[in-house]
Motif scaffolding. Structure first.
Motif, PDB file in Angstrom:
ATOM      1  N   ILE A 176      82.488  54.505  40.270  1.00 47.51           N
ATOM      2  CA  ILE A 176      83.916  54.367  40.532  1.00 47.51           C
ATOM      3  C   ILE A 176      84.070  53.992  41.999  1.00 47.51           C
ATOM      4  CG2 ILE A 176      86.178  55.473  40.443  1.00 47.51           C
ATOM      5  CD1 ILE A 176      85.007  57.499  38.465  1.00 47.51           C
ATOM      6  N   LEU A 213      85.834  50.514  37.857  1.00 47.77           N
ATOM      7  CA  LEU A 213      84.796  51.291  37.198  1.00 47.77           C
ATOM      8  C   LEU A 213      83.779  50.360  36.547  1.00 47.77           C
ATOM      9  CD1 LEU A 213      87.825  52.718  36.552  1.00 47.77           C
ATOM     10  CD2 LEU A 213      86.292  54.543  35.821  1.00 47.77           C
ATOM     11  N   VAL A 254      91.115  52.003  41.357  1.00 41.85           N
ATOM     12  CA  VAL A 254      89.683  52.200  41.143  1.00 41.85           C
ATOM     13  C   VAL A 254      89.131  51.108  40.228  1.00 41.85           C
ATOM     14  CG1 VAL A 254      89.623  54.669  41.588  1.00 41.85           C
ATOM     15  CG2 VAL A 254      90.196  53.868  39.303  1.00 41.85           C
ATOM     16  N   TYR A 281      88.530  59.856  33.420  1.00 39.61           N
ATOM     17  CA  TYR A 281      88.174  58.454  33.657  1.00 39.61           C
ATOM     18  C   TYR A 281      86.881  58.095  32.922  1.00 39.61           C
ATOM     19  CZ  TYR A 281      91.520  58.018  37.592  1.00 39.61           C
ATOM     20  OH  TYR A 281      92.648  57.958  38.377  1.00 39.61           O
ATOM     21  N   GLN A 325      89.495  48.599  35.372  1.00 42.58           N
ATOM     22  CA  GLN A 325      90.146  49.134  36.560  1.00 42.58           C
ATOM     23  C   GLN A 325      91.510  49.692  36.192  1.00 42.58           C
ATOM     24  OE1 GLN A 325      90.467  45.162  38.579  1.00 42.58           O
ATOM     25  NE2 GLN A 325      92.582  45.846  38.972  1.00 42.58           N
TER      26      GLN A 325
END
Length: 269
Positions: free
Chosen positions: A121, A103, A101, A61, A39
């Motif tokens: 995400i 992930l 976020v 990302y 994250q």
């Protein structure tokens, strides 16, 4: 990294079946199969003037979690070089500046030289993006697609029954469109350690191509980028943009030849 040289493409077996090669929705993670997770906060450089998380930031990302994942799996250090053949990004709920976020990454299909990797995400404010990337493992000695080790593949086998993954293109180069090409200026900072255009820059070009069509970013929507050839230092990159109904289509070219194809399209609510 993205496609570095067309020689990488030839060994990837293709399946020419008629079914569209990208599932909708993207395949879910099997129950009970733990994913690699991390994250971080959504920072200022990730967002546009409306605080929306940009597509090129999403691409970064995916790149960052991929290399973090390599550091966490057995024999990840033996698989340091990868190229991206296709990335699919489904934006389902908005993610914005100052959100955080979370992930999750897992495999949704593989052969012994390439794989599909899913990344979800999810943000603390309810945002959600689903993605899937077709990645090719490159042997750093031969610079050709290389076999992944059994130890490295073992964790991925738990996530999917697709163990004979084949490449099937979803987008195709066009020579019959009237759209005029526009120069997309490249900077020295756009290239990676191998001298290849960083994957996120293709998505920046897609962001440029939809600036006059904000309606195509109405949620939910799907964005796709497929790589068909190399972009290296010294190349002049040109963008050709047109519409097909509700879709915005983009073709990125060098010397009149397609290097990447992109499309943004609505998803069913």
């Amino acid at each position: 990294m993205s496609i570095a040289d067309e020689k990488y493409l030839a060994p990837v077996r293709a399946d020419s079946g008629g079914k569209f090669p990208i599932a909708s929705p993207l395949p879910a993670r099997p129950a009970g199969a733990p994913a690699f997770e991390t994250q971080w906060p959504v920072r200022l450089g990730d967002t546009d003037t409306d605080d929306r998380l940009r597509l090129d930031a999403v691409a970064r990302y995916l790149q960052d979690i991929g290399f973090d994942n390599l550091d966490a799996v057995p024999e990840g250090n033996l698989h340091p070089a990868w190229i991206v053949r296709r990335t699919v990004v489904d934006v389902l709920a908005p993610i914005e500046f100052r959100d955080t976020v979370h992930l999750s990454r897992w495999s949704s299909g593989l052969s012994n030289r390439w794989c599909n990797m899913r990344v979800q995400i999810a943000s603390e404010r309810g945002g959600r993006i689903e993605s899937e990337a077709f990645l090719i493992n490159i042997n750093p000695e031969t610079m050709r697609p290389g076999r992944m080790s059994d130890t490295f593949m073992a964790p991925m086998l738990a996530y999917t029954a697709e163990h004979r993954l084949r490449w099937r293109a979803a987008l195709h180069a066009r020579s019959d469109v009237s759209a005029e090409p526009r120069r997309f200026a490249l900077r020295i900072t756009d290239f990676d350690r191998m001298g290849h255009l960083n994957n996120a820059i293709y998505w920046a070009a897609l962001e440029e191509a939809v600036v006059d069509r904000p309606d195509v970013l109405t949620l939910p929507y799907r964005a796709i980028v497929e790589h068909v050839g190399p972009v290296v230092q010294g190349d002049e990159l040109w963008s050709r943009t047109w519409d097909e109904g509700s879709m915005r289509c983009v073709q990125l070219e060098v010397a009149g030849e397609a290097r990447a194809l992109a499309r943004v399209q609505p998803l069913p609510a």
